[in-house]
Design an enzyme around this catalytic site. Structure first.
Site, PDB file in Angstrom:
ATOM      1  N   HIS A   1       0.856  -1.188   0.000  1.00  0.00           N
ATOM      2  CA  HIS A   1       0.000   0.000   0.000  1.00  0.00           C
ATOM      3  C   HIS A   1       0.891   1.237   0.000  1.00  0.00           C
ATOM      4  O   HIS A   1       1.897   1.300   0.708  1.00  0.00           O
ATOM      5  CB  HIS A   1      -0.906  -0.001   1.234  1.00  0.00           C
ATOM      6  CG  HIS A   1      -2.010   0.991   1.138  1.00  0.00           C
ATOM      7  ND1 HIS A   1      -1.830   2.328   1.368  1.00  0.00           N
ATOM      8  CD2 HIS A   1      -3.315   0.825   0.800  1.00  0.00           C
ATOM      9  CE1 HIS A   1      -2.973   2.969   1.204  1.00  0.00           C
ATOM     10  NE2 HIS A   1      -3.903   2.073   0.855  1.00  0.00           N
ATOM     11  N   HIS A   2       0.508   2.223  -0.779  1.00  0.00           N
ATOM     12  CA  HIS A   2       1.344   3.425  -0.895  1.00  0.00           C
ATOM     13  C   HIS A   2       1.460   4.206   0.407  1.00  0.00           C
ATOM     14  O   HIS A   2       2.369   5.027   0.561  1.00  0.00           O
ATOM     15  CB  HIS A   2       0.852   4.326  -2.029  1.00  0.00           C
ATOM     16  CG  HIS A   2      -0.517   4.876  -1.803  1.00  0.00           C
ATOM     17  ND1 HIS A   2      -0.741   6.019  -1.103  1.00  0.00           N
ATOM     18  CD2 HIS A   2      -1.723   4.409  -2.169  1.00  0.00           C
ATOM     19  CE1 HIS A   2      -2.040   6.258  -1.047  1.00  0.00           C
ATOM     20  NE2 HIS A   2      -2.654   5.293  -1.693  1.00  0.00           N
ATOM     21  N   ALA A   3       0.614   3.929   1.385  1.00  0.00           N
ATOM     22  CA  ALA A   3       0.737   4.598   2.686  1.00  0.00           C
ATOM     23  C   ALA A   3       1.952   4.086   3.453  1.00  0.00           C
ATOM     24  O   ALA A   3       2.491   4.786   4.300  1.00  0.00           O
ATOM     25  CB  ALA A   3      -0.523   4.402   3.513  1.00  0.00           C
ATOM     26  N   ILE A   4       2.385   2.846   3.166  1.00  0.00           N
ATOM     27  CA  ILE A   4       3.564   2.292   3.841  1.00  0.00           C
ATOM     28  C   ILE A   4       4.814   2.970   3.315  1.00  0.00           C
ATOM     29  O   ILE A   4       5.677   3.394   4.071  1.00  0.00           O
ATOM     30  CB  ILE A   4       3.649   0.763   3.643  1.00  0.00           C
ATOM     31  CG1 ILE A   4       2.543   0.085   4.442  1.00  0.00           C
ATOM     32  CG2 ILE A   4       5.016   0.234   4.060  1.00  0.00           C
ATOM     33  CD1 ILE A   4       2.503  -1.420   4.278  1.00  0.00           C
TER      34      ILE A   4
END
Length: 170
Positions: A108-111
């Site tokens: 996930h791009h939030a990681i």
């Protein structure tokens, strides 16, 4: 989500891959944490039930298990959201045509995103200077074992430039 695909000659050694993920990927806390969003804000929290086995999956492509089949499999994964009740990443080991393998990593791009994620992916690979030595060692072992490489991470040298030697550091 961001998806990376690496193709390899030979079968991946799942246990050695898990060891590599433990040593190189999970050193980044975000890969063991949950993203929480509530009315008063968002934050990261350690997943008390984190289990690496829940993030590593094995699949066999349907016949003919070729590149087109792999592309369809990856496309399907791209359309599926990551599980929000676990740290948002997973790894798929896929058996392909001719006894080869592919490794699909979804994050996930939030990681991590951009350069940060490039650094994470680089952490999963060996230094370029090591690649030639490991390639030669793999070829030597292959000759000695009549074509079977038994102790490299991926069972054989990679056919892509990404992590060409598959070595796990001691």
């Amino acid at each position: 989500q961001i998806v990376g695909v690496m193709r390899f000659v030979g079968r991946l050694d799942v246990e050695r891959l898990k060891k590599l993920l433990e040593e190189r990927l999970l050193r980044y806390p975000r890969f063991r944490q949950l993203a929480l969003l509530e009315a008063d804000g968002a934050w990261w929290e350690d997943d008390p039930d984190f289990d690496l086995d829940g993030h590593v999956r094995q699949s066999i492509l349907p016949a003919p298990a070729d590149v087109v089949s792999l592309q369809a499999f990856v496309a399907r994964l791209c359309s599926e959201p990551l599980n929000p009740v676990r740290p948002r990443w997973d790894c798929h080991i896929v058996e392909t045509k001719g006894g080869d393998s592919a490794l699909i990593l979804r994050v996930h791009h939030a990681i991590a995103d951009g350069i940060a994620l490039v650094r994470v992916f680089e952490a999963l690979t060996d230094a370029p200077g090591d690649a030639e030595q490991m390639r030669q060692a793999a070829e030597r072992r292959a000759r000695e074992a009549s074509g079977v490489i038994g102790d490299s991470l991926f069972g054989a040298p990679a056919n892509d430039a990404f992590n060409p030697d598959g070595r796990v550091p001691e």
